[in-house]
Design an enzyme around this catalytic site. Sequence first.
Site, PDB file in Angstrom:
ATOM      1  N   LYS A   1       9.037   8.097  10.642  1.00  0.00           N
ATOM      2  CA  LYS A   1       7.581   7.893  10.992  1.00  0.00           C
ATOM      3  C   LYS A   1       7.373   6.957  12.184  1.00  0.00           C
ATOM      4  CE  LYS A   1       3.080   7.332  10.414  1.00  0.00           C
ATOM      5  NZ  LYS A   1       2.831   5.705  10.115  1.00  0.00           N
TER       6      LYS A   1
ATOM      7  N   HIS B   1       6.957   5.631   1.582  1.00  0.00           N
ATOM      8  CA  HIS B   1       7.967   4.480   1.197  1.00  0.00           C
ATOM      9  C   HIS B   1       8.730   5.008  -0.096  1.00  0.00           C
ATOM     10  CE1 HIS B   1       4.051   2.233   2.562  1.00  0.00           C
ATOM     11  NE2 HIS B   1       4.858   1.976   3.070  1.00  0.00           N
TER      12      HIS B   1
ATOM     13  N   GLN C   1       3.571  -9.242  13.493  1.00  0.00           N
ATOM     14  CA  GLN C   1       3.476  -7.970  14.212  1.00  0.00           C
ATOM     15  C   GLN C   1       2.296  -7.279  14.428  1.00  0.00           C
ATOM     16  OE1 GLN C   1       6.002  -6.205  10.840  1.00  0.00           O
ATOM     17  NE2 GLN C   1       4.775  -4.560  11.237  1.00  0.00           N
TER      18      GLN C   1
ATOM     19  N   ALA D   1       0.826  -1.263   0.103  1.00  0.00           N
ATOM     20  CA  ALA D   1      -0.156  -0.063   0.001  1.00  0.00           C
ATOM     21  C   ALA D   1       0.673   1.121  -0.014  1.00  0.00           C
ATOM     22  CB  ALA D   1      -1.113  -0.126   1.252  1.00  0.00           C
TER      23      ALA D   1
ATOM     24  N   HIS E   1       3.039   4.748  -0.698  1.00  0.00           N
ATOM     25  CA  HIS E   1       2.785   6.071  -0.681  1.00  0.00           C
ATOM     26  C   HIS E   1       4.033   6.777  -0.737  1.00  0.00           C
ATOM     27  CE1 HIS E   1       3.879   6.166   3.563  1.00  0.00           C
ATOM     28  NE2 HIS E   1       2.679   5.287   3.586  1.00  0.00           N
TER      29      HIS E   1
HETATM   30  P1  AMP Z   1       5.481  -0.055   6.298  1.00  0.00           P
HETATM   31  O1  AMP Z   1       4.907  -0.398   4.933  1.00  0.00           O
HETATM   32  O2  AMP Z   1       4.230   0.913   7.104  1.00  0.00           O
HETATM   33  O3  AMP Z   1       5.682  -1.191   7.027  1.00  0.00           O
HETATM   34  O4  AMP Z   1       6.569   1.054   6.132  1.00  0.00           O
HETATM   35  C1  AMP Z   1       7.718   0.618   5.417  1.00  0.00           C
HETATM   36  C2  AMP Z   1       8.863   1.605   5.537  1.00  0.00           C
HETATM   37  O5  AMP Z   1       8.078   2.892   5.152  1.00  0.00           O
HETATM   38  C3  AMP Z   1       8.917   1.830   7.326  1.00  0.00           C
HETATM   39  O6  AMP Z   1      10.498   1.967   7.416  1.00  0.00           O
HETATM   40  C4  AMP Z   1       8.316   3.058   7.774  1.00  0.00           C
HETATM   41  O7  AMP Z   1       8.913   3.885   8.704  1.00  0.00           O
HETATM   42  C5  AMP Z   1       8.549   3.971   6.402  1.00  0.00           C
HETATM   43  N1  AMP Z   1       7.384   4.911   6.196  1.00  0.00           N
HETATM   44  C6  AMP Z   1       6.044   4.714   6.302  1.00  0.00           C
HETATM   45  N2  AMP Z   1       5.297   5.591   6.195  1.00  0.00           N
HETATM   46  C7  AMP Z   1       6.169   6.767   6.333  1.00  0.00           C
HETATM   47  C8  AMP Z   1       6.282   8.288   6.094  1.00  0.00           C
HETATM   48  N3  AMP Z   1       5.261   9.000   6.124  1.00  0.00           N
HETATM   49  N4  AMP Z   1       7.495   9.015   5.805  1.00  0.00           N
HETATM   50  C9  AMP Z   1       8.674   8.268   6.114  1.00  0.00           C
HETATM   51  N5  AMP Z   1       8.775   6.827   6.084  1.00  0.00           N
HETATM   52  C10 AMP Z   1       7.451   6.304   5.996  1.00  0.00           C
END
Ligand code: AMP
Length: 255
Positions: A146, A34, A58, A29, A31
């Site tokens: 984040k 990422h 998790q 998903a 954005h």
């Molecule tokens: P996730 O898919 O939520 O597990 O996130 C994957 C990676 O993207 C993790 O290292 C998050 O910290 C990073 N991430 C998610 N949202 C943001 C954001 N708004 N700004 C910077 N990094 C992000």
Amino acid sequence: MKLLSSVAEVLAFRGSLEGQVGFVPTMGALHEGHLSLVEASRAQTEHTIVSVYVNETQFNNANDLENYPDTLDEDLQQLERHGVTAVFLPDYATIYPDDFTYHLDEKAFSLELCGAHRPGHFTGVLTVVMKLLNIVKPDKAYFGEKDFQQLTLIRGMVDAFFMGVDVVGCPIVREEDGLAMSSRNLNLTPCDRLKAPAFSRIISRQASDQEVVLELEAAGFEVDYVQTLQGRRFAAVVMGNSENPVRLIDNVGVS
Ligand code: AMP
């Protein structure tokens, strides 16, 4: 862009690469948040490998896992456009041949903040990140601020286990209205999406954590925690109703 699903495929492909490899683990998903990690890796390494894997170990809430957004086709198109070398798309059996019998526990910071509200969450996170790093063997791995607590714990794990990967933290990417980008934002109702930017606004105020809690509650957020540690205010709130709760986290530097 190569699509890889088994450990053997990743190992063979990784072995064929010359130059530095950057790795961006995600749960999909995708954005701009990422993609900022992908861009950082593209700028600093020769090859970027991204994983898209929704890590069920998790999630401490079955509903949250079930409702986690899935936009794989668009994710792959975006990653291709951003010049990613390969995408690792494992399934549970690939990542957990041991069925999660072995896991990695941190006994201090992982029990605070999000860890206090999501029992076992960071055990799942650290376990999957260690597995992914062991499979992909990157030179550098990119994580967002984040999830600042997650980034801190991953740095600690890499040091504690002499893992020899360079962990790169990347700044939070926000929507124009200040809301930190998150895959879970897709699950906000239009009304909650309008209210959500108040979260980052309120936690950025110069006020005590207790005052911030009261302000968030007055603005209609259910507060999990607001806590300032080492010059940074960490906060988590829940929006939506009990059938479709959406948990938002954020953090800001405070002086
Ligand atoms: P996730 O898919 O939520 O597990 O996130 C994957 C990676 O993207 C993790 O290292 C998050 O910290 C990073 N991430 C998610 N949202 C943001 C954001 N708004 N700004 C910077 N990094 C992000």
